[in-house]
Motif scaffolding. Structure first.
Motif, mmCIF file in Angstrom:
data_model
loop_
_atom_site.group_PDB
_atom_site.id
_atom_site.type_symbol
_atom_site.label_atom_id
_atom_site.label_comp_id
_atom_site.label_asym_id
_atom_site.label_seq_id
_atom_site.Cartn_x
_atom_site.Cartn_y
_atom_site.Cartn_z
ATOM 1 N N ASN A 153 0.884 -1.170 0.000
ATOM 2 C CA ASN A 153 0.000 0.000 0.000
ATOM 3 C C ASN A 153 0.922 1.221 0.000
ATOM 4 O OD1 ASN A 153 -2.475 1.486 0.245
ATOM 5 N ND2 ASN A 153 -1.974 1.833 2.402
ATOM 6 N N GLY A 154 1.918 1.179 0.872
ATOM 7 C CA GLY A 154 2.974 2.190 0.890
ATOM 8 C C GLY A 154 4.259 1.621 0.314
ATOM 9 N N PRO A 155 5.276 2.472 0.159
ATOM 10 C CA PRO A 155 6.500 2.023 -0.500
ATOM 11 C C PRO A 155 7.472 1.217 0.365
ATOM 12 C CG PRO A 155 6.609 4.379 -0.034
ATOM 13 C CD PRO A 155 5.230 3.939 0.330
ATOM 14 N N SER A 156 7.503 1.470 1.690
ATOM 15 C CA SER A 156 8.630 0.900 2.444
ATOM 16 C C SER A 156 8.198 0.055 3.633
ATOM 17 C CB SER A 156 9.580 2.014 2.905
ATOM 18 O OG SER A 156 9.145 2.626 4.086
ATOM 19 N N PHE A 157 9.110 -0.827 4.033
ATOM 20 C CA PHE A 157 8.932 -1.628 5.247
ATOM 21 C C PHE A 157 10.298 -1.802 5.908
ATOM 22 C CE2 PHE A 157 9.486 -6.375 3.810
ATOM 23 C CZ PHE A 157 10.572 -6.039 3.031
ATOM 24 N N GLY A 158 10.294 -2.371 7.114
ATOM 25 C CA GLY A 158 11.557 -2.687 7.768
ATOM 26 C C GLY A 158 12.448 -1.490 8.078
ATOM 27 N N GLY A 159 11.876 -0.306 8.180
ATOM 28 C CA GLY A 159 12.679 0.864 8.522
ATOM 29 C C GLY A 159 13.357 1.477 7.320
ATOM 30 N N GLY A 160 12.569 1.782 6.282
ATOM 31 C CA GLY A 160 13.112 2.517 5.139
ATOM 32 C C GLY A 160 13.619 1.654 4.007
ATOM 33 N N LEU A 161 13.320 0.348 4.035
ATOM 34 C CA LEU A 161 13.620 -0.493 2.868
ATOM 35 C C LEU A 161 12.514 -0.264 1.844
ATOM 36 C CD1 LEU A 161 14.700 -3.789 4.668
ATOM 37 C CD2 LEU A 161 16.159 -2.302 3.280
ATOM 38 N N ARG A 162 12.853 0.423 0.744
ATOM 39 C CA ARG A 162 11.824 0.891 -0.198
ATOM 40 C C ARG A 162 11.492 -0.186 -1.222
ATOM 41 N NH1 ARG A 162 11.152 6.252 0.688
ATOM 42 N NH2 ARG A 162 10.137 6.454 -1.334
ATOM 43 N N ILE A 163 11.055 -1.335 -0.679
ATOM 44 C CA ILE A 163 10.817 -2.523 -1.514
ATOM 45 C C ILE A 163 9.788 -2.254 -2.612
ATOM 46 C CG2 ILE A 163 9.117 -3.479 0.143
ATOM 47 C CD1 ILE A 163 11.580 -5.634 -1.781
ATOM 48 N N CYS A 164 8.734 -1.493 -2.291
ATOM 49 C CA CYS A 164 7.684 -1.190 -3.270
ATOM 50 C C CYS A 164 7.780 0.278 -3.698
ATOM 51 C CB CYS A 164 6.297 -1.488 -2.713
ATOM 52 S SG CYS A 164 6.033 -3.215 -2.291
ATOM 53 N N GLU A 165 9.009 0.738 -3.955
ATOM 54 C CA GLU A 165 9.240 2.121 -4.388
ATOM 55 C C GLU A 165 8.245 2.510 -5.479
ATOM 56 O OE1 GLU A 165 11.084 4.367 -3.290
ATOM 57 O OE2 GLU A 165 11.317 5.838 -4.890
ATOM 58 N N GLY A 166 7.626 3.654 -5.299
ATOM 59 C CA GLY A 166 6.664 4.114 -6.300
ATOM 60 C C GLY A 166 5.220 3.815 -5.916
ATOM 61 N N ALA A 167 5.018 3.010 -4.855
ATOM 62 C CA ALA A 167 3.643 2.728 -4.416
ATOM 63 C C ALA A 167 3.072 3.984 -3.762
ATOM 64 C CB ALA A 167 3.636 1.565 -3.429
ATOM 65 N N ALA A 168 1.956 4.454 -4.260
ATOM 66 C CA ALA A 168 1.309 5.634 -3.673
ATOM 67 C C ALA A 168 0.210 5.165 -2.738
ATOM 68 C CB ALA A 168 0.732 6.512 -4.776
ATOM 69 N N MET A 169 0.105 5.824 -1.591
ATOM 70 C CA MET A 169 -0.870 5.374 -0.593
ATOM 71 C C MET A 169 -2.265 5.918 -0.860
ATOM 72 S SD MET A 169 1.569 5.648 2.761
ATOM 73 C CE MET A 169 0.864 4.409 3.837
ATOM 74 N N ASP A 170 -2.407 6.668 -1.953
ATOM 75 C CA ASP A 170 -3.731 7.240 -2.226
ATOM 76 C C ASP A 170 -4.149 7.065 -3.690
ATOM 77 O OD1 ASP A 170 -1.923 8.927 -3.362
ATOM 78 O OD2 ASP A 170 -2.539 10.721 -2.264
ATOM 79 N N ASP A 171 -3.664 5.984 -4.304
ATOM 80 C CA ASP A 171 -3.995 5.764 -5.719
ATOM 81 C C ASP A 171 -5.065 4.701 -5.926
ATOM 82 O OD1 ASP A 171 -2.540 3.560 -5.000
ATOM 83 O OD2 ASP A 171 -1.166 3.611 -6.700
ATOM 84 N N GLY A 172 -5.611 4.172 -4.834
ATOM 85 C CA GLY A 172 -6.657 3.153 -4.965
ATOM 86 C C GLY A 172 -6.140 1.825 -5.485
ATOM 87 N N LEU A 173 -4.818 1.610 -5.381
ATOM 88 C CA LEU A 173 -4.221 0.371 -5.901
ATOM 89 C C LEU A 173 -3.157 -0.157 -4.945
ATOM 90 C CD1 LEU A 173 -3.700 1.511 -9.614
ATOM 91 C CD2 LEU A 173 -5.418 -0.131 -8.802
ATOM 92 N N LEU A 174 -2.905 -1.454 -5.063
ATOM 93 C CA LEU A 174 -1.787 -2.076 -4.343
ATOM 94 C C LEU A 174 -0.696 -2.410 -5.350
ATOM 95 C CD1 LEU A 174 -3.852 -4.596 -2.152
ATOM 96 C CD2 LEU A 174 -2.954 -2.344 -1.481
ATOM 97 N N ASP A 175 0.567 -2.237 -4.956
ATOM 98 C CA ASP A 175 1.697 -2.573 -5.821
ATOM 99 C C ASP A 175 2.223 -3.954 -5.430
ATOM 100 O OD1 ASP A 175 1.318 0.154 -6.409
ATOM 101 O OD2 ASP A 175 3.459 0.403 -6.871
ATOM 102 N N VAL A 176 2.056 -4.919 -6.313
ATOM 103 C CA VAL A 176 2.603 -6.254 -6.066
ATOM 104 C C VAL A 176 4.001 -6.290 -6.674
ATOM 105 C CG1 VAL A 176 2.309 -8.722 -6.435
ATOM 106 C CG2 VAL A 176 0.288 -7.247 -6.154
ATOM 107 N N CYS A 177 5.009 -6.359 -5.809
ATOM 108 C CA CYS A 177 6.396 -6.294 -6.264
ATOM 109 C C CYS A 177 7.056 -7.652 -6.061
ATOM 110 C CB CYS A 177 7.153 -5.214 -5.505
ATOM 111 S SG CYS A 177 6.451 -3.577 -5.836
ATOM 112 N N ILE A 178 7.577 -8.186 -7.148
ATOM 113 C CA ILE A 178 8.160 -9.531 -7.132
ATOM 114 C C ILE A 178 9.661 -9.405 -7.370
ATOM 115 C CG2 ILE A 178 8.135 -11.806 -8.244
ATOM 116 C CD1 ILE A 178 5.273 -11.058 -9.277
#
Ligand SMILES: Nc1ncnc2c1ncn2[C@@H]1O[C@H](COP(=O)(O)OP(=O)(O)OP(=O)(O)O)[C@@H](O)[C@H]1O
Length: 295
Positions: free
Chosen positions: A196-221
């Motif tokens: 839903n958001g870009p980062s986890f684990g304290g700033g690991l930007r695993i889903c960089e580019g995920a916007a929290m207000d775009d009505g979508l989830l970013d599935v990053c593989i």
């Protein structure tokens, strides 16, 4: 007058929670807010206490803690359509990082709550009804978490570092089946993260580019990559520049289901349980008190 619950996680960020909460209490009260402090020995205690406070009438829930503390009360905040304030006191604080709430400046964070700018954010809701603000992750990351949680020694970040090293030695790509809206794809992957958001684990930007207000989830593989390359490119996660690697794959969806035998998922750093896990986006479900209002 605003009536708000100050939900304090005393375990957040090496016990910084109590310190931040005391300062916030003073400042909120001085500004004319009615503040009810909510504490529990654990998450279920805190939730039960918050539910009784909500029943008495409430405008806002102000969480003092990290992503885990927010995660613990997020479904109550959404269900009752309450304003959400966040005073970062965790170790990771990825929600705060992703929304521009200052980490390490409690006074500035309280001022954002008092300013009252409301920004609507999406949330990810699992099939079990659990609400996740940041990232649902499974694969290498959840294996590290499982290993670290099973270790008795050492404490803190060093436990994670040891778990990463141990897991890296044993790890091989996992067979995932991933349902993207109504399309199924099969992948051998190192990790699948639903942001839903870009980062986890304290700033690991695993889903960089995920916007929290775009009505979508970013599935990053993260598709299979050699251990040597994984170690080499790991620092790029902190800048989000890994997204240009050929092994990075992204799909933007409304709903997703992750399956892989024997693998668990974590959401907001908390254990969600064994796969399969499904999640759907609930657009605009969260009313965050934010440095910038919704457009
Ligand atoms: N209100 C609460 N009262 C007691 N315990 C809580 C509460 N909220 C969460 N917890 C527990 O405390 C743990 C740590 O919380 P939290 O995530 O806020 O801190 P952190 O781990 O330091 O920060 P972060 O998740 O941002 O890295 C959670 O995993 C959860 O089990």
């Amino acid at each position: 007058m605003m009536r708000c619950a100050l939900v304090v996680n005393p375990h957040s960020g090496r016990r910084r929670g109590d310190e931040v909460a005391a300062a916030a209490h003073t400042r909120l009260t001085a500004a004319g807010a009615e503040v009810v402090v909510v504490r529990g020995a654990d998450t279920s205690g805190a939730r039960a206490h918050l539910e009784t406070v909500i029943a008495g009438g409430l405008d806002a829930v102000v969480v003092v803690g990290g992503d885990g503390a927010l995660h613990a009360v997020l479904d109550l905040v959404v269900r009752h359509d309450l304003l959400l304030g966040l005073l970062p006191a965790g170790t990771g604080n990825d929600t705060a990082r992703s929304t521009g709430i200052p980490v390490g400046d409690a006074t500035a964070a309280v001022d954002i709550v008092l300013a009252g700018h409301e920004r609507r954010l999406d949330v990810a809701r699992t099939g079990e009804g659990v609400h996740v603000m940041t990232v649902v992750a499974s694969g290498f990351d959840s294996k590290v978490n499982e290993r670290a949680n099973a270790m008795r020694w050492p404490r803190g970040n060093m436990r994670y570092n040891l778990a990463i090293v141990a897991e890296l030695r044993a790890f091989s790509p996992l067979p995932f089946s991933i349902t993207l809206d109504d399309r199924v794809i099969e992948r051998e992957a190192m990790l699948v993260a639903v942001g839903n958001g870009p980062s986890f684990g304290g700033g690991l930007r695993i889903c960089e580019g995920a916007a929290m207000d775009d009505g979508l989830l970013d599935v990053c593989i993260i598709n299979p990559v050699s251990k040597a390359k994984l170690l080499r490119v790991f620092p790029r996660l902190y800048r989000g520049t890994h997204v240009s690697l050929p092994e990075f794959e992204r799909h933007r969806v409304r709903s997703v289901t992750l399956s892989s035998p024997g693998i668990v998922a974590y959401g907001d750093g908390e254990r969600l349980g064994a796969l399969p896990v499904s999640a759907e986006v609930v657009p605009g479900a969260v009313r965050l008190l934010s440095p910038v209002p919704s457009p």
